[in-house]
Design a protein around this motif. Sequence first.
Motif, PDB file in Angstrom:
ATOM      1  N   MET A   1       0.838  -1.200   0.000  1.00  0.00           N
ATOM      2  CA  MET A   1       0.000   0.000   0.000  1.00  0.00           C
ATOM      3  C   MET A   1       0.873   1.251   0.000  1.00  0.00           C
ATOM      4  SD  MET A   1      -2.978   1.164   2.712  1.00  0.00           S
ATOM      5  CE  MET A   1      -3.999  -0.247   2.260  1.00  0.00           C
ATOM      6  N   VAL A   2       0.525   2.216  -0.837  1.00  0.00           N
ATOM      7  CA  VAL A   2       1.293   3.453  -0.933  1.00  0.00           C
ATOM      8  C   VAL A   2       1.094   4.276   0.330  1.00  0.00           C
ATOM      9  CG1 VAL A   2       1.590   5.599  -2.223  1.00  0.00           C
ATOM     10  CG2 VAL A   2       1.083   3.471  -3.435  1.00  0.00           C
ATOM     11  N   LYS A   3       2.190   4.777   0.882  1.00  0.00           N
ATOM     12  CA  LYS A   3       2.106   5.595   2.078  1.00  0.00           C
ATOM     13  C   LYS A   3       1.399   6.910   1.777  1.00  0.00           C
ATOM     14  CE  LYS A   3       4.881   7.644   5.782  1.00  0.00           C
ATOM     15  NZ  LYS A   3       6.253   7.832   6.317  1.00  0.00           N
ATOM     16  N   LYS A   4       0.512   7.325   2.681  1.00  0.00           N
ATOM     17  CA  LYS A   4      -0.229   8.575   2.509  1.00  0.00           C
ATOM     18  C   LYS A   4       0.308   9.620   3.466  1.00  0.00           C
ATOM     19  CE  LYS A   4      -4.357   5.905   1.311  1.00  0.00           C
ATOM     20  NZ  LYS A   4      -3.629   4.631   1.399  1.00  0.00           N
ATOM     21  N   TYR A   5       0.224  10.864   3.046  1.00  0.00           N
ATOM     22  CA  TYR A   5       0.714  11.977   3.843  1.00  0.00           C
ATOM     23  C   TYR A   5      -0.415  12.983   4.047  1.00  0.00           C
ATOM     24  CZ  TYR A   5       5.285  10.106   2.453  1.00  0.00           C
ATOM     25  OH  TYR A   5       6.365   9.283   2.240  1.00  0.00           O
ATOM     26  N   PRO A  33       6.859  13.250  -1.725  1.00  0.00           N
ATOM     27  CA  PRO A  33       6.950  11.810  -2.000  1.00  0.00           C
ATOM     28  C   PRO A  33       6.696  11.572  -3.483  1.00  0.00           C
ATOM     29  CG  PRO A  33       4.794  12.333  -1.123  1.00  0.00           C
ATOM     30  CD  PRO A  33       5.597  13.612  -1.046  1.00  0.00           C
ATOM     31  N   THR A 247      -9.531   3.696  -4.088  1.00  0.00           N
ATOM     32  CA  THR A 247      -8.366   2.899  -3.702  1.00  0.00           C
ATOM     33  C   THR A 247      -7.924   1.942  -4.799  1.00  0.00           C
ATOM     34  OG1 THR A 247      -9.845   1.311  -2.604  1.00  0.00           O
ATOM     35  CG2 THR A 247      -8.820   3.022  -1.228  1.00  0.00           C
TER      36      THR A 247
END
Length: 261
Positions: A1-5, A33, A247
């Motif tokens: 899963m792509v990290k979210k900021y 990112p 998603t």
Amino acid sequence: MVKKYIADWKVKENKVLNNDHCLLKLCLDEPLPEILPGQFVQVKINHSEHTFLRRPISVHFVNQKVRELWLLIQSVGEGTRLLTIVNKGEALNLIYPLGKGFTIPSENNKSNKYLLVGGGVGAAPLLYLGAFLKEKGITPAFLLGARTENNLLQLSEFQKYGEVYITTEDGSAGEKGWVIHHSILQKGAVDFIYSCGPKPMMMAMARYARQRSIPCEVSLENTMACGIGACLCCIEKTTEGPACVCTEGPVFNINQLTWPI
């Protein structure tokens, strides 16, 4: 899963494009990112007592060197109207990067011909995709449609990355009609199609691609409330069952969708 900021971005510029659209240029003090073409952000609306939900906005362009993100905004409701009037220096809180983006060609497919088809403000994610492809040695072609010449946005920016073909419904610019009627499509010689815009337009492009066995990806614009797959507002039927567009998309290969094409 792509990290979210989640972070506050400073408004570097709010450029009015016409009566209903503006270009927001946002900057961040820290390194960005990886943000991929086709992904989106969720923007918190400032100064509103009634707009509780964030607004999903496509990534229009990213400049990693100067830590800049562009968002193309169309005023269609209270939330987006407030975004069109934010001031330079104001902070906007974003959750990013969200969603699955477009498939980027491999080195073996650099010689293929890529057509990027957009309608209205739906063309927004195609600018960053075009820039991304250009950086990889691929010069795409853009096919952009709008109701009138005044609704064609950011043409000079698109022209930096490839040849631009145009349709308008009233014939005020380019060829008269919808994108699916443009003469470039009758000439063939397209190896891959990316599309984003009104659903009827994307369905027409999907039908065109399917009939000619051309791989095609579309970026869906279903209503998204949370952006993280929790609220299930954006469900789309796929060949593998219901999918959260925020998603599992917003980009889908047309072979994944159950559209009647």
